[in-house]
Design a protein around this motif. Structure first.
Motif, PDB file in Angstrom:
ATOM      1  N   TYR A   1      -6.037   8.291  -8.003  1.00 52.83           N
ATOM      2  CA  TYR A   1      -6.187   7.761  -6.647  1.00 52.83           C
ATOM      3  C   TYR A   1      -7.351   6.778  -6.523  1.00 52.83           C
ATOM      4  CZ  TYR A   1      -2.632  10.473  -4.289  1.00 52.83           C
ATOM      5  OH  TYR A   1      -1.418  10.957  -3.849  1.00 52.83           O
TER       6      TYR A   1
ATOM      7  N   GLN B   1     -11.291   7.528   3.146  1.00 48.31           N
ATOM      8  CA  GLN B   1     -12.013   6.384   2.589  1.00 48.31           C
ATOM      9  C   GLN B   1     -11.322   5.083   2.985  1.00 48.31           C
ATOM     10  OE1 GLN B   1     -12.781   6.583  -1.598  1.00 48.31           O
ATOM     11  NE2 GLN B   1     -13.395   4.448  -1.723  1.00 48.31           N
ATOM     12  N   SER B   2      -9.993   5.064   2.971  1.00 47.54           N
ATOM     13  CA  SER B   2      -9.252   3.864   3.359  1.00 47.54           C
ATOM     14  C   SER B   2      -9.500   3.521   4.823  1.00 47.54           C
ATOM     15  CB  SER B   2      -7.755   4.070   3.138  1.00 47.54           C
ATOM     16  OG  SER B   2      -7.483   4.218   1.763  1.00 47.54           O
TER      17      SER B   2
ATOM     18  N   LEU C   1       0.908   4.112  -2.843  1.00 47.30           N
ATOM     19  CA  LEU C   1       0.720   5.524  -2.536  1.00 47.30           C
ATOM     20  C   LEU C   1       1.831   6.364  -3.158  1.00 47.30           C
ATOM     21  CD1 LEU C   1      -0.899   7.690  -1.073  1.00 47.30           C
ATOM     22  CD2 LEU C   1       0.467   7.228   0.969  1.00 47.30           C
TER      23      LEU C   1
ATOM     24  N   TYR D   1      -8.740  10.216   0.143  1.00 46.56           N
ATOM     25  CA  TYR D   1      -8.304   8.826  -0.066  1.00 46.56           C
ATOM     26  C   TYR D   1      -8.013   8.161   1.278  1.00 46.56           C
ATOM     27  CZ  TYR D   1      -5.409   4.921  -1.667  1.00 46.56           C
ATOM     28  OH  TYR D   1      -4.883   3.681  -1.896  1.00 46.56           O
ATOM     29  N   PHE D   2      -7.317   8.858   2.171  1.00 45.80           N
ATOM     30  CA  PHE D   2      -7.011   8.302   3.494  1.00 45.80           C
ATOM     31  C   PHE D   2      -8.287   8.117   4.316  1.00 45.80           C
ATOM     32  CE2 PHE D   2      -2.560  10.181   3.092  1.00 45.80           C
ATOM     33  CZ  PHE D   2      -1.994   8.957   2.772  1.00 45.80           C
TER      34      PHE D   2
ATOM     35  N   GLU E   1     -12.898   1.870   5.235  1.00 44.93           N
ATOM     36  CA  GLU E   1     -12.963   0.506   4.722  1.00 44.93           C
ATOM     37  C   GLU E   1     -12.337  -0.511   5.692  1.00 44.93           C
ATOM     38  OE1 GLU E   1     -11.148   0.639   0.872  1.00 44.93           O
ATOM     39  OE2 GLU E   1     -12.850   1.682  -0.024  1.00 44.93           O
ATOM     40  N   THR E   2     -11.446  -0.038   6.569  1.00 44.99           N
ATOM     41  CA  THR E   2     -10.794  -0.983   7.501  1.00 44.99           C
ATOM     42  C   THR E   2     -11.536  -1.096   8.796  1.00 44.99           C
ATOM     43  OG1 THR E   2      -9.355   0.772   8.329  1.00 44.99           O
ATOM     44  CG2 THR E   2      -8.531  -0.671   6.572  1.00 44.99           C
TER      45      THR E   2
ATOM     46  N   GLU F   1       0.826  -1.201   0.000  1.00 42.45           N
ATOM     47  CA  GLU F   1       0.000   0.000   0.000  1.00 42.45           C
ATOM     48  C   GLU F   1       0.868   1.261   0.000  1.00 42.45           C
ATOM     49  OE1 GLU F   1      -3.132   2.158   2.916  1.00 42.45           O
ATOM     50  OE2 GLU F   1      -3.393   0.008   2.623  1.00 42.45           O
TER      51      GLU F   1
END
Length: 144
Positions: A59, A139-140, A7, A136-137, A143-144, A3
């Motif tokens: 992205y 959203q990431s 990035l 992006y961060f 998702e976790t 990852e």
């Protein structure tokens, strides 16, 4: 680790897009265009917008939609983007006026407007990259 490498690649690709757009904008800004300055500004604004859409696609691997833009505005704050948009329009109008004033001094006009146009596109690209990366961060993390 993968990852992090991904990035770095996305950042590199985005910076390459910003640099390419900046170079094109600087060259088109430096070209003398008597009486066509507003048309040139429109073309430069379209290039800036395309750069921003392209960075987003780098992205998120999809096109920017109204819904995604709305989510990004919630993440970064509407005030920042609204102020940035007003500032962008003001900068482009000031650059058009500066170019018309300096039209009488061809070499100075080309150098000054080329630098002004290119640097403003570079700053816009970096600011947009920061907004996209923050989204992006976010959203990431969701998702976790």
């Amino acid at each position: 680790m993968k990852e992090e490498h991904n990035l770095e690649k996305m950042r590199y690709d985005s910076l390459l897009k910003i640099t390419r757009t900046m170079g094109g904008v600087a060259l088109s800004g430096a070209a003398p265009t008597p009486s066509l300055e507003l048309a040139k500004q429109l073309g430069i604004s379209i290039a800036d917008a395309w750069m921003c859409f392209d960075i987003y696609k780098t992205y998120f691997e999809k096109d920017l939609t109204k819904r995604h833009l709305s989510q990004m505005l919630q993440t970064t704050g509407v005030v920042i983007l609204g102020g940035g948009l007003a500032g962008y329009v003001g900068i482009r109008l000031a650059q058009a006026l500066l170019s018309e004033i300096l039209e009488q001094i061809p070499i100075a006009n080309s150098i000054i407007t080329g630098i002004a146009f290119g640097s403003s596109t570079f700053i816009i690209g970096l600011a947009w990259l920061a907004i996209v990366e923050q989204s992006y961060f976010a959203q990431s993390a969701d998702e976790t």
